[in-house]
Design a protein around this motif. Structure first.
Motif, PDB file in Angstrom:
ATOM      1  N   ASP A 141      17.061  -4.360 -19.796  1.00 24.81           N
ATOM      2  CA  ASP A 141      17.267  -4.858 -20.949  1.00 24.81           C
ATOM      3  C   ASP A 141      16.301  -4.356 -22.953  1.00 24.81           C
ATOM      4  O   ASP A 141      16.536  -4.542 -23.927  1.00 24.81           O
ATOM      5  N   ALA A 142      14.798  -4.656 -22.138  1.00 23.90           N
ATOM      6  CA  ALA A 142      14.515  -4.372 -23.301  1.00 23.90           C
ATOM      7  C   ALA A 142      13.936  -2.409 -23.411  1.00 23.90           C
ATOM      8  O   ALA A 142      13.750  -2.182 -23.971  1.00 23.90           O
ATOM      9  N   TRP A 143      15.059  -2.069 -22.786  1.00 28.74           N
ATOM     10  CA  TRP A 143      14.205  -0.553 -22.624  1.00 28.74           C
ATOM     11  C   TRP A 143      15.377   0.193 -23.907  1.00 28.74           C
ATOM     12  O   TRP A 143      16.707  -0.749 -23.763  1.00 28.74           O
ATOM     13  N   THR A 183      23.333   1.357 -15.410  1.00 27.15           N
ATOM     14  CA  THR A 183      22.598   2.117 -14.222  1.00 27.15           C
ATOM     15  C   THR A 183      20.600   2.475 -14.983  1.00 27.15           C
ATOM     16  O   THR A 183      21.259   4.015 -15.825  1.00 27.15           O
ATOM     17  N   LEU A 184      20.123   2.665 -13.952  1.00 28.79           N
ATOM     18  CA  LEU A 184      18.771   3.379 -14.301  1.00 28.79           C
ATOM     19  C   LEU A 184      18.476   3.987 -13.325  1.00 28.79           C
ATOM     20  O   LEU A 184      18.395   3.290 -11.715  1.00 28.79           O
ATOM     21  N   ARG A 185      18.434   5.705 -13.095  1.00 29.07           N
ATOM     22  CA  ARG A 185      18.304   6.399 -11.303  1.00 29.07           C
ATOM     23  C   ARG A 185      16.919   6.557 -12.388  1.00 29.07           C
ATOM     24  O   ARG A 185      16.534   7.184 -13.036  1.00 29.07           O
ATOM     25  N   GLU A 190      13.883  -5.918 -10.754  1.00 30.21           N
ATOM     26  CA  GLU A 190      14.836  -5.567 -10.133  1.00 30.21           C
ATOM     27  C   GLU A 190      15.044  -5.473  -9.176  1.00 30.21           C
ATOM     28  O   GLU A 190      16.169  -5.058  -8.646  1.00 30.21           O
ATOM     29  N   ALA A 191      13.323  -4.150  -8.586  1.00 32.38           N
ATOM     30  CA  ALA A 191      13.936  -3.162  -7.441  1.00 32.38           C
ATOM     31  C   ALA A 191      13.935  -4.206  -6.435  1.00 32.38           C
ATOM     32  O   ALA A 191      14.336  -4.176  -5.134  1.00 32.38           O
ATOM     33  N   ALA A 192      13.167  -5.680  -6.677  1.00 33.63           N
ATOM     34  CA  ALA A 192      13.427  -6.485  -5.531  1.00 33.63           C
ATOM     35  C   ALA A 192      14.616  -6.834  -4.647  1.00 33.63           C
ATOM     36  O   ALA A 192      14.707  -7.188  -3.844  1.00 33.63           O
ATOM     37  N   ASP A 193      15.103  -7.363  -6.136  1.00 35.84           N
ATOM     38  CA  ASP A 193      16.316  -7.878  -6.330  1.00 35.84           C
ATOM     39  C   ASP A 193      17.723  -6.412  -5.726  1.00 35.84           C
ATOM     40  O   ASP A 193      18.851  -6.948  -4.395  1.00 35.84           O
TER      41      ASP A 193
END
Length: 420
Positions: free
Chosen positions: A196-198, A222-224, A259-262
Motif C-alpha cells: 500500500d505504501a509504494w 500485483t507486484l512482479r 507478503e512474501a511469507a503469506d
C-alpha cells in the motif's frame, strides 16, 4: 497439405504478430505459425518502453490497449537501503515519454485483432516448425506440425520470430553464427501483493552488496519481483527452503517480508529465467531472416526484449514489402538486399542496448565495499544530472525519437510511420 504465401512468420509473440500486422497493412499475404494455443505465457515481458509505445501507436494498436495499460512515471534505484537514483520520465524531451506495463496476452490479442481486420493473414495455431523447405540452396518455406498433420507452407521469405531457442535459426544453419554469453545471474520471478505504501507508478531496483532485485507494477495490481541469484544457484537456494527465499527478499525489501511469507508457499509459485545474451552474427540466409530474440537475445534489465522485437518488425516490414514488389526475376536479389539492410539498420540499436545491459549487470553485481561505494557514487552523479540521464537512458528507452528543445514534438520519421 500445402499452402502458398508471400511471407511465412514462425512465432506468434509480439515481434511475429507485429510483423504480420505491418505486412498486411502494406497489402502482402502472411501465414503465421504459433506453437502455443491461446498465447499462454508465464512471466513474459510486460514492460513496453516509450519507444515501444510509439511503435504501437504507429501500428494503430495503442488505442486498442490503452485502457489495459499501466503508465510508469519513475525509475528508482536504492542501494544499501538508500535511494541513489530517481528518474522522472516526464522530464525527457520526447513525444512518447512514459513506459507502460501491458500484459502480453492483451498485447498479442490486440495485434491479432488488428491483423484480422485487414485480412491477408492466415494463422495456424497450434503449429510448430519441424523443418524448412529448400530449393537450390535457398529456403522456400516451412514444414509444420499441426493437429491435422504435417503441412508445407511455401513462401518467398520465411521469418524466424520464434524466440531465444529459435528452431528456424537452428534449421537454417544460422545457429552456427550465434555466440551465446551466459551472464553471472539467473532470475527467480514471482508475484506478491502490491504494498500500500509504494508508488504504483514506479519501477524499482533494490541493491544490497552484490545482490539485487527488480520490483515492477503489473496491470493486474500485483507486484512482479525478479530476484537475481548466482548463475546455476537455484539448487542451493532451494536447498535452504522457502525461508531462505523469503530472507533474500527481506534483505532487499524488508517491507515485503510478510507478503512474501503469506504468498510464496511453494516453489511452484516461482519461475526461473536462465539469463544469457545471444549475438547472432548473420540474421539471414537466402529466403530466411531472424527477428527479435531469435536474432539477438537480451537480458531482462530495462525490459528490452519486447521493444526490440517490435522495432525489428516495423523496420523489416517495409523493406520486405518493397522487395516483394520487384519483378519475379529480380525478387531473390531484392529480398537479399532487403534483409541485409534490415540487419544493418537494427544492429546498432541492439548493440547499444546490450552494452547498457551488460554495464548495469556488472554494476549490480559489485559486492566489495569499495566497489559498492563507487557504484553509489556513480548513481548519485547520474541522479544529479538530467543531461547525463538522457545520454545514458535514451538509447534504451527512446532510440527512435528525436529530442526537441521545447520538450514536445512527434519524434523522428521512422519505419513505423512509413506504415501509416
Amino acid at each position: 497439405m500445402t499452402m502458398t504465401t508471400e511471407v511465412c512468420v514462425v512465432g506468434g509473440g509480439p515481434g511475429g504478430r507485429a510483423l504480420a500486422l505491418a505486412l498486411v497493412r502494406l497489402g502482402h499475404e502472411v501465414v503465421l505459425l504459433e506453437q502455443r494455443s491461446g498465447g499462454a505465457r508465464a512471466f513474459r515481458g510486460e514492460s513496453v518502453s516509450p519507444d515501444g509505445v510509439r511503435i504501437l501507436a504507429g501500428l494503430d494498436v495503442l488505442d486498442r490497449v490503452r485502457d489495459d495499460t499501466h503508465e510508469v512515471h519513475r525509475l528508482e534505484i536504492s542501494d544499501g537501503g538508500a535511494r541513489v537514483l530517481d528518474v522522472r520520465f516526464e522530464t525527457f524531451p520526447y513525444a512518447y515519454r512514459h513506459p507502460v506495463e501491458l500484459a502480453q496476452p492483451v498485447l498479442l490479442a490486440a495485434l491479432a485483432e488488428a491483423t484480422a481486420g485487414h485480412g491477408g493473414c492466415t494463422v495456424l495455431e497450434p503449429a510448430s516448425a519441424v523443418g524448412l523447405l529448400r530449393d537450390g540452396g535457398a529456403v522456400r518455406g516451412v514444414r509444420a506440425k499441426t493437429p491435422e498433420g504435417t503441412m508445407e507452407i511455401r513462401a518467398e521469405v520465411t521469418v524466424g520470430a520464434d524466440g531465444r531457442y529459435s528452431a528456424v535459426r537452428r534449421f537454417s544453419g544460422l545457429d552456427h553464427t550465434a555466440r551465446r554469453t551466459p551472464l553471472e545471474r539467473d532470475v527467480v520471478w514471482l508475484k506478491l501483493p502490491f504494498p500500500d505504501a509504494w508508488d504504483r507508478r514506479a519501477y524499482r531496483v533494490r541493491i544490497s552488496s552484490g545482490r539485487h532485485g527488480l520490483f515492477l507494477p503489473s496491470t493486474d495490481g500485483t507486484l512482479r519481483v525478479g530476484l537475481n541469484i548466482p548463475k546455476g544457484g537455484l539448487r542451493e537456494l532451494r536447498a535452504g527452503g522457502l525461508e531462505q527465499l523469503h530472507a533474500r527478499l527481506a534483505e532487499l525489501a524488508p517491507e515485503l517480508r510478510h507478503e512474501a511469507a503469506d504468498t510464496i508457499r511453494s516453489w511452484s509459485d516461482t519461475h526461473l529465467l536462465d539469463i544469457f545474451t545471444t549475438d547472432v552474427r548473420r540474421w539471414s540466409a537466402p529466403g530466411v531472416v531472424l527477428i527479435g530474440d531469435a536474432a539477438h537475445t537480451l537480458s531482462p534489465i530495462l525490459g528490452q526484449g519486447v521493444n526490440h522485437a517490435l522495432a525489428d518488425a516495423v523496420a523489416l516490414a517495409p523493406l520486405l514489402a518493397s522487395a516483394l514488389e520487384a519483378p519475379r526475376s529480380a525478387r531473390a536479389a531484392a529480398l537479399g538486399t532487403a534483409v541485409a539492410a534490415f540487419q544493418q539498420e537494427r544492429e546498432a540499436p541492439v548493440r547499444r542496448s546490450r552494452g547498457l545491459q551488460l554495464r548495469q549487470e556488472r554494476m549490480f553485481s559489485l559486492s566489495a565495499p569499495p566497489a559498492a561505494a563507487l557504484r553509489r557514487t556513480v548513481y548519485r552523479a547520474l541522479n544529479a544530472s538530467p543531461a547525463l540521464q538522457r545520454r545514458v537512458l535514451a538509447p534504451a528507452y527512446f532510440p527512435g525519437q528525436q529530442a526537441r528543445a521545447d520538450g514536445g514534438g512527434t519524434g523522428t520519421k521512422t519505419s513505423t510511420e512509413q506504415l501509416t
